[in-house]
Design a protein around this motif. Structure first.
Motif, PDB file in Angstrom:
ATOM      1  N   MET A   1      23.179  13.038   3.052  1.00  0.00           N
ATOM      2  CA  MET A   1      22.464  11.768   3.075  1.00  0.00           C
ATOM      3  C   MET A   1      22.549  11.134   1.685  1.00  0.00           C
ATOM      4  SD  MET A   1      18.664  10.899   4.583  1.00  0.00           S
ATOM      5  CE  MET A   1      17.817  12.106   3.617  1.00  0.00           C
ATOM      6  N   PRO A   2      22.826   9.834   1.628  1.00  0.00           N
ATOM      7  CA  PRO A   2      22.894   9.184   0.315  1.00  0.00           C
ATOM      8  C   PRO A   2      21.534   9.195  -0.372  1.00  0.00           C
ATOM      9  CG  PRO A   2      23.044   7.546   2.068  1.00  0.00           C
ATOM     10  CD  PRO A   2      23.049   8.896   2.723  1.00  0.00           C
ATOM     11  N   SER A   3      21.551   9.119  -1.667  1.00  0.00           N
ATOM     12  CA  SER A   3      20.329   9.063  -2.450  1.00  0.00           C
ATOM     13  C   SER A   3      20.023   7.598  -2.750  1.00  0.00           C
ATOM     14  CB  SER A   3      20.520   9.849  -3.748  1.00  0.00           C
ATOM     15  OG  SER A   3      19.358   9.780  -4.525  1.00  0.00           O
ATOM     16  N   ILE A   4      18.830   7.164  -2.377  1.00  0.00           N
ATOM     17  CA  ILE A   4      18.441   5.783  -2.631  1.00  0.00           C
ATOM     18  C   ILE A   4      17.143   5.761  -3.422  1.00  0.00           C
ATOM     19  CG2 ILE A   4      19.587   4.790  -0.603  1.00  0.00           C
ATOM     20  CD1 ILE A   4      16.001   4.754  -0.333  1.00  0.00           C
ATOM     21  N   ARG A   5      16.912   4.629  -4.063  1.00  0.00           N
ATOM     22  CA  ARG A   5      15.623   4.371  -4.704  1.00  0.00           C
ATOM     23  C   ARG A   5      15.219   2.955  -4.322  1.00  0.00           C
ATOM     24  NH1 ARG A   5      16.368   1.301  -9.612  1.00  0.00           N
ATOM     25  NH2 ARG A   5      18.591   1.239 -10.106  1.00  0.00           N
ATOM     26  N   PHE A   6      13.926   2.730  -4.315  1.00  0.00           N
ATOM     27  CA  PHE A   6      13.422   1.408  -4.006  1.00  0.00           C
ATOM     28  C   PHE A   6      13.011   0.703  -5.288  1.00  0.00           C
ATOM     29  CE2 PHE A   6      12.661   3.333   0.209  1.00  0.00           C
ATOM     30  CZ  PHE A   6      13.323   2.389   0.983  1.00  0.00           C
ATOM     31  N   VAL A   7      13.389  -0.554  -5.413  1.00  0.00           N
ATOM     32  CA  VAL A   7      13.037  -1.387  -6.558  1.00  0.00           C
ATOM     33  C   VAL A   7      12.080  -2.462  -6.061  1.00  0.00           C
ATOM     34  CG1 VAL A   7      13.922  -3.006  -8.288  1.00  0.00           C
ATOM     35  CG2 VAL A   7      15.243  -0.949  -7.698  1.00  0.00           C
ATOM     36  N   LYS A   8      10.889  -2.482  -6.650  1.00  0.00           N
ATOM     37  CA  LYS A   8       9.877  -3.464  -6.263  1.00  0.00           C
ATOM     38  C   LYS A   8      10.369  -4.876  -6.583  1.00  0.00           C
ATOM     39  CE  LYS A   8       4.977  -4.412  -6.961  1.00  0.00           C
ATOM     40  NZ  LYS A   8       3.763  -3.927  -7.636  1.00  0.00           N
TER      41      LYS A   8
ATOM     42  N   ILE B   1       1.389 -11.348   0.114  1.00  0.00           N
ATOM     43  CA  ILE B   1       0.913 -11.040  -1.237  1.00  0.00           C
ATOM     44  C   ILE B   1      -0.154 -12.041  -1.671  1.00  0.00           C
ATOM     45  CG2 ILE B   1       1.586 -10.916  -3.676  1.00  0.00           C
ATOM     46  CD1 ILE B   1       4.346  -9.843  -2.646  1.00  0.00           C
ATOM     47  N   ALA B   2       0.018 -13.309  -1.296  1.00  0.00           N
ATOM     48  CA  ALA B   2      -0.981 -14.327  -1.641  1.00  0.00           C
ATOM     49  C   ALA B   2      -2.326 -14.008  -0.990  1.00  0.00           C
ATOM     50  CB  ALA B   2      -0.494 -15.713  -1.226  1.00  0.00           C
ATOM     51  N   LYS B   3      -2.297 -13.508   0.249  1.00  0.00           N
ATOM     52  CA  LYS B   3      -3.528 -13.157   0.971  1.00  0.00           C
ATOM     53  C   LYS B   3      -4.144 -11.872   0.441  1.00  0.00           C
ATOM     54  CE  LYS B   3      -1.678 -14.702   5.204  1.00  0.00           C
ATOM     55  NZ  LYS B   3      -1.161 -14.253   6.457  1.00  0.00           N
ATOM     56  N   ASP B   4      -3.273 -10.899   0.055  1.00  0.00           N
ATOM     57  CA  ASP B   4      -3.746  -9.590  -0.384  1.00  0.00           C
ATOM     58  C   ASP B   4      -2.801  -9.066  -1.457  1.00  0.00           C
ATOM     59  OD1 ASP B   4      -4.635  -7.001  -0.749  1.00  0.00           O
ATOM     60  OD2 ASP B   4      -4.182  -6.331   1.289  1.00  0.00           O
ATOM     61  N   PRO B   5      -3.176  -9.226  -2.735  1.00  0.00           N
ATOM     62  CA  PRO B   5      -2.283  -8.792  -3.821  1.00  0.00           C
ATOM     63  C   PRO B   5      -1.871  -7.317  -3.732  1.00  0.00           C
ATOM     64  CG  PRO B   5      -4.023 -10.179  -4.693  1.00  0.00           C
ATOM     65  CD  PRO B   5      -4.356  -9.915  -3.240  1.00  0.00           C
ATOM     66  N   GLU B   6      -2.695  -6.453  -3.104  1.00  0.00           N
ATOM     67  CA  GLU B   6      -2.330  -5.049  -2.951  1.00  0.00           C
ATOM     68  C   GLU B   6      -1.068  -4.890  -2.096  1.00  0.00           C
ATOM     69  OE1 GLU B   6      -3.821  -0.726  -1.248  1.00  0.00           O
ATOM     70  OE2 GLU B   6      -5.031  -2.492  -0.807  1.00  0.00           O
ATOM     71  N   ALA B   7      -0.792  -5.868  -1.250  1.00  0.00           N
ATOM     72  CA  ALA B   7       0.390  -5.802  -0.388  1.00  0.00           C
ATOM     73  C   ALA B   7       1.670  -5.651  -1.206  1.00  0.00           C
ATOM     74  CB  ALA B   7       0.469  -7.043   0.503  1.00  0.00           C
ATOM     75  N   ALA B   8       1.679  -6.183  -2.422  1.00  0.00           N
ATOM     76  CA  ALA B   8       2.879  -6.110  -3.271  1.00  0.00           C
ATOM     77  C   ALA B   8       3.308  -4.669  -3.535  1.00  0.00           C
ATOM     78  CB  ALA B   8       2.634  -6.844  -4.594  1.00  0.00           C
ATOM     79  N   ASP B   9       2.364  -3.731  -3.493  1.00  0.00           N
ATOM     80  CA  ASP B   9       2.705  -2.324  -3.722  1.00  0.00           C
ATOM     81  C   ASP B   9       3.281  -1.643  -2.488  1.00  0.00           C
ATOM     82  OD1 ASP B   9       1.916  -2.407  -6.380  1.00  0.00           O
ATOM     83  OD2 ASP B   9      -0.163  -1.865  -5.889  1.00  0.00           O
ATOM     84  N   TRP B  10       3.226  -2.317  -1.349  1.00  0.00           N
ATOM     85  CA  TRP B  10       3.677  -1.715  -0.101  1.00  0.00           C
ATOM     86  C   TRP B  10       4.927  -2.362   0.473  1.00  0.00           C
ATOM     87  CZ3 TRP B  10       1.756   2.677   1.977  1.00  0.00           C
ATOM     88  CH2 TRP B  10       0.596   3.187   1.382  1.00  0.00           C
ATOM     89  N   ILE B  11       5.180  -3.611   0.134  1.00  0.00           N
ATOM     90  CA  ILE B  11       6.247  -4.361   0.789  1.00  0.00           C
ATOM     91  C   ILE B  11       7.338  -4.764  -0.192  1.00  0.00           C
ATOM     92  CG2 ILE B  11       4.722  -5.250   2.585  1.00  0.00           C
ATOM     93  CD1 ILE B  11       4.493  -7.841   1.019  1.00  0.00           C
ATOM     94  N   ALA B  12       8.385  -5.372   0.338  1.00  0.00           N
ATOM     95  CA  ALA B  12       9.375  -6.099  -0.454  1.00  0.00           C
ATOM     96  C   ALA B  12      10.048  -5.262  -1.532  1.00  0.00           C
ATOM     97  CB  ALA B  12       8.737  -7.345  -1.068  1.00  0.00           C
ATOM     98  N   ARG B  13      10.821  -4.293  -1.135  1.00  0.00           N
ATOM     99  CA  ARG B  13      11.585  -3.488  -2.091  1.00  0.00           C
ATOM    100  C   ARG B  13      13.067  -3.520  -1.734  1.00  0.00           C
ATOM    101  NH1 ARG B  13       8.105  -0.732  -5.317  1.00  0.00           N
ATOM    102  NH2 ARG B  13       5.995  -0.581  -4.546  1.00  0.00           N
TER     103      ARG B  13
ATOM    104  N   GLY C   1      10.270  -1.064   3.158  1.00  0.00           N
ATOM    105  CA  GLY C   1       8.882  -1.004   2.734  1.00  0.00           C
ATOM    106  C   GLY C   1       8.009  -0.898   3.969  1.00  0.00           C
ATOM    107  N   PHE C   2       6.850  -1.497   3.878  1.00  0.00           N
ATOM    108  CA  PHE C   2       5.908  -1.498   4.984  1.00  0.00           C
ATOM    109  C   PHE C   2       5.459  -2.940   5.212  1.00  0.00           C
ATOM    110  CE2 PHE C   2       5.780   2.582   2.901  1.00  0.00           C
ATOM    111  CZ  PHE C   2       5.900   3.462   3.962  1.00  0.00           C
ATOM    112  N   HIS C   3       4.842  -3.176   6.339  1.00  0.00           N
ATOM    113  CA  HIS C   3       4.350  -4.527   6.629  1.00  0.00           C
ATOM    114  C   HIS C   3       3.158  -4.878   5.751  1.00  0.00           C
ATOM    115  CE1 HIS C   3       6.654  -5.660  10.366  1.00  0.00           C
ATOM    116  NE2 HIS C   3       7.020  -4.421  10.176  1.00  0.00           N
ATOM    117  N   GLY C   4       2.574  -3.883   5.120  1.00  0.00           N
ATOM    118  CA  GLY C   4       1.432  -4.093   4.237  1.00  0.00           C
ATOM    119  C   GLY C   4       0.745  -2.783   3.969  1.00  0.00           C
ATOM    120  N   PRO C   5      -0.385  -2.831   3.257  1.00  0.00           N
ATOM    121  CA  PRO C   5      -1.128  -1.606   2.973  1.00  0.00           C
ATOM    122  C   PRO C   5      -1.718  -1.012   4.250  1.00  0.00           C
ATOM    123  CG  PRO C   5      -2.248  -3.543   2.052  1.00  0.00           C
ATOM    124  CD  PRO C   5      -0.987  -4.021   2.696  1.00  0.00           C
ATOM    125  N   PRO C   6      -2.265   0.193   4.170  1.00  0.00           N
ATOM    126  CA  PRO C   6      -2.861   0.808   5.364  1.00  0.00           C
ATOM    127  C   PRO C   6      -3.955  -0.080   5.959  1.00  0.00           C
ATOM    128  CG  PRO C   6      -2.762   2.381   3.539  1.00  0.00           C
ATOM    129  CD  PRO C   6      -2.378   1.051   2.987  1.00  0.00           C
TER     130      PRO C   6
END
Length: 175
Positions: A4-11, A54-66, A81-86
């Motif tokens: 399996m290839p090795s990947i990393r996520f960049v925010k 992200i505008a609605k919930d700044p915490e979302a930035a840590d879960w999405i868009a990588r 990523g994810f659709h948002g935080p838990p």
């Protein structure tokens, strides 16, 4: 997993997302610290949604868009990523996509593996959800073997009918 290839996520910061929406790969890449691909710019609709999240919930930035980057080549091969935080029940919904130029090389499984590890490491997460169109054989094959079970169906305005799968959180004790 072997082979399996090795990947990393960049925010992707809001500035990088705005640049992708504008089709400005140079600025998006400078903001993210990695050269962006045309595929990411072509996903403008997604980045617009993520900016609203992200505008609605700044915490979302840590879960999405990588951006997903191949560790060996430094090439952006897709995004995940994810659709948002838990949510209130501790459930996160996984989301990933591989650039068509890089498909069928194991990147989707590598992304899913990394995303599940991220979810499992967060004490707030109880389960991971995946929504897949019934005709998307590739995505169904990708989640196979990761402990997902079909729990129902839903209608998505973008994708139409989707099967909904859930995977309970894995703990370090193996449960």
């Amino acid at each position: 997993m072997p082979g399996m290839p090795s990947i990393r996520f960049v925010k992707l910061s809001p500035a990088a997302l705005h640049a992708l929406v504008a089709g400005d790969l140079a600025t998006a890449g400078a903001e993210a610290g990695v050269a962006m691909s045309r595929y990411l710019a072509d996903e403008r609709w997604l980045w617009e949604i993520r900016l609203q999240d992200i505008a609605k919930d700044p915490e979302a930035a840590d879960w999405i868009a990588r951006a997903a980057v191949d560790e060996d080549t430094g090439t952006v091969v897709g995004h995940g990523g994810f659709h948002g935080p838990p949510d209130a029940d501790g459930i996160v919904e996984v989301a990933y996509s591989v650039d068509p130029a890089h498909r069928r090389r194991g990147y989707a499984r590598a992304m899913l593996t990394a995303l599940l590890e991220r979810a499992d490491a967060d004490p707030r997460v109880t389960a991971v959800r995946a929504s897949i169109r019934p005709d998307n054989v590739g995505s169904k094959a990708t989640i196979a073997g990761f402990g997902f079970f079909k729990i129902g169906e839903q209608w998505d305005p973008e994708d139409g009918l989707e099967d909904v799968y859930l995977r309970s959180k894995r703990t370090t004790s193996g449960r």
